[in-house]
Design an enzyme around this catalytic site. Structure first.
Site, PDB file in Angstrom:
ATOM      1  N   CYS A   1       6.569 -19.276  13.695  1.00 54.81           N
ATOM      2  CA  CYS A   1       6.433 -19.944  12.399  1.00 54.81           C
ATOM      3  C   CYS A   1       6.033 -21.420  12.511  1.00 54.81           C
ATOM      4  O   CYS A   1       4.893 -21.712  12.815  1.00 54.81           O
ATOM      5  CB  CYS A   1       7.710 -19.762  11.584  1.00 54.81           C
ATOM      6  SG  CYS A   1       7.418 -20.042   9.820  1.00 54.81           S
TER       7      CYS A   1
ATOM      8  N   HIS B   1      10.471 -14.233  11.992  1.00 53.78           N
ATOM      9  CA  HIS B   1      11.793 -14.702  12.403  1.00 53.78           C
ATOM     10  C   HIS B   1      12.703 -13.484  12.475  1.00 53.78           C
ATOM     11  O   HIS B   1      12.284 -12.358  12.318  1.00 53.78           O
ATOM     12  CB  HIS B   1      12.387 -15.638  11.343  1.00 53.78           C
ATOM     13  CG  HIS B   1      11.681 -16.920  11.131  1.00 53.78           C
ATOM     14  ND1 HIS B   1      11.818 -17.994  11.963  1.00 53.78           N
ATOM     15  CD2 HIS B   1      10.855 -17.327  10.131  1.00 53.78           C
ATOM     16  CE1 HIS B   1      11.124 -19.018  11.492  1.00 53.78           C
ATOM     17  NE2 HIS B   1      10.519 -18.637  10.380  1.00 53.78           N
TER      18      HIS B   1
HETATM   19  N1  GLN Z   1       7.661 -25.645   7.434  1.00 55.07           N
HETATM   20  C1  GLN Z   1       6.737 -24.571   7.646  1.00 55.07           C
HETATM   21  C2  GLN Z   1       6.355 -23.874   6.357  1.00 55.07           C
HETATM   22  O1  GLN Z   1       7.105 -23.904   5.408  1.00 55.07           O
HETATM   23  C3  GLN Z   1       7.334 -23.592   8.649  1.00 55.07           C
HETATM   24  C4  GLN Z   1       8.586 -22.921   8.159  1.00 55.07           C
HETATM   25  C5  GLN Z   1       9.244 -22.046   9.180  1.00 55.07           C
HETATM   26  O2  GLN Z   1       9.202 -22.289  10.382  1.00 55.07           O
HETATM   27  N2  GLN Z   1       9.947 -21.022   8.693  1.00 55.07           N
HETATM   28  O3  GLN Z   1       5.314 -23.278   6.289  1.00 55.07           O
END
Ligand code: GLN
Length: 262
Positions: free
Chosen positions: A98, A211
C-alpha cells in the site's frame, strides 16, 4: 536444501510504515522459515540510515498514512534508493504494501502541486482522490506476472492463484505501459478502481494494496518469497501442515465474496 540456510531481511521504517497489522507479514515469514530450520535475521532501517542493499535477501515496507509517507519519501530517495536497486539486481525479493508500494512507484500526488517523489522501482504513479477505496479484496495472480519469482518452476495452478486481503487507500495507482500488474481484481478495487489491475511486479519486487496482513492469509505467496530469497525452486521447500493457513486463506476469500478453488 541445507538445514543451515540463512536469510537476511530488512524492514524499512517499521515504526512509520505499518498499518492494518502489516508487521504480521514479517512474523509470518520468520515463523515459516523457523519451522523449516531456516534462520531469518531481522534488521531495520529508518530515517537517515543507509540501506546496504547487498546485505539483504528480503526487503519489506508496509503501508502508511500520507503524513508518514511524506517523512519517508525524501529519505527513500536520499538513503535507500541505490540500495533497493542493488538488492534487486543481485536477486533479492522486495515486498511493498500500500503506502510502501506507492512510494516505490515514480510519484505520489497528494494534492495538485504537492507530489511526493518515488523511487521508480515500479513504472507507476499514484494520484490521491477524495473517495477512499475500502474493503475486502481478492485478486487472481497471473503466473507470468510472477515469472521472475517462480524461476520457471511453473508452480502456480492452472488459472493462476488467488490472493485475498483488505484494502484502504485514497491513492489511485496508474501503471505505465509495459508495467506488469501483480494480478487482476476478482472482487474489490485494486490499483485504481477502474482498470481491473492490482499491484505491480518487477523482477523480485512485488507491490500490492493488500493488507490483512497479506502473507498469513496467503501462505503460498510467503513461500514463493522465501524460495526466491533462498535462490531455490519453491518445490524444494519443506511442506508444512498449513491447516490453519488454508482456513485463513479460504476465510479471507469468503470475506471478499469469493469461493476458494484450489
Ligand atoms: N496513505 C495512502 C493512501 O491513502 C496509503 C494508505 C495505506 O497504506 N493503507 O492512499
Amino acid at each position: 536444501m541445507s538445514a543451515r540456510a540463512r536469510l537476511r531481511l530488512c524492514a524499512l521504517y517499521p515504526e512509520l510504515m505499518n498499518i492494518y497489522a502489516d508487521r504480521g507479514n514479517l512474523i509470518f515469514l520468520e515463523r515459516r522459515c523457523a519451522w523449516r530450520g531456516i534462520e531469518l535475521r531481522y534488521e531495520r532501517r529508518t530515517i537517515g540510515e543507509p540501506l546496504e542493499g547487498e546485505r539483504y535477501d528480503i526487503i519489506y515496507i508496509g503501508g502508511g498514512q500520507d503524513r508518514d509517507q511524506r517523512l519517508c519519501a525524501e529519505d527513500l530517495l536520499a538513503h535507500k534508493a541505490a540500495g533497493l536497486h542493488a538488492a534487486l539486481a543481485q536477486g533479492a525479493v522486495l515486498l511493498a504494501v500500500c503506502g510502501g508500494y506507492q512510494l516505490l512507484g515514480r510519484s505520489y500526488e497528494i494534492s495538485p502541486g504537492d507530489e511526493l517523489p518515488g523511487v521508480g522501482i515500479f513504472g507507476a504513479r499514484t494520484v490521491r482522490s477524495a473517495k477512499r477505496l475500502i474493503g475486502n479484496i481478492a485478486i487472481e495472480v497471473q503466473p507470468q506476472a510472477l515469472g521472475g519469482l517462480l524461476g520457471g518452476a511453473g508452480q502456480l495452478s492452472r488459472g493462476g492463484r488467488l490472493l485475498a486481503g483488505f484494502e484502504n487507500h485514497a491513492g489511485r495507482t496508474l501503471l505505465d505501459d509495459g508495467q506488469a500488474p501483480l494480478g487482476r481484481v476478482v472482487r474489490g478495487h485494486g490499483n485504481d478502481g477502474a482498470s481491473g489491475f492490482e499491484g505491480a511486479v518487477r523482477e523480485g519486487a512485488i507491490g500490492t494494496y493488500l493488507h490483512g496482513p497479506l502473507l498469513p492469509k496467503n501462505a503460498w505467496l510467503a513461500d514463493l518469497l522465501i524460495a526466491r530469497a533462498l535462490r531455490i525452486d519453491p518445490r524444494e521447500l519443506q511442506a508444512l501442515t498449513d491447516d490453519l493457513e488454508r482456513a485463513a486463506h479460504a476465510c479471507a476469500l469468503r470475506a471478499a465474496g469469493v469461493r476458494a478453488w484450489v
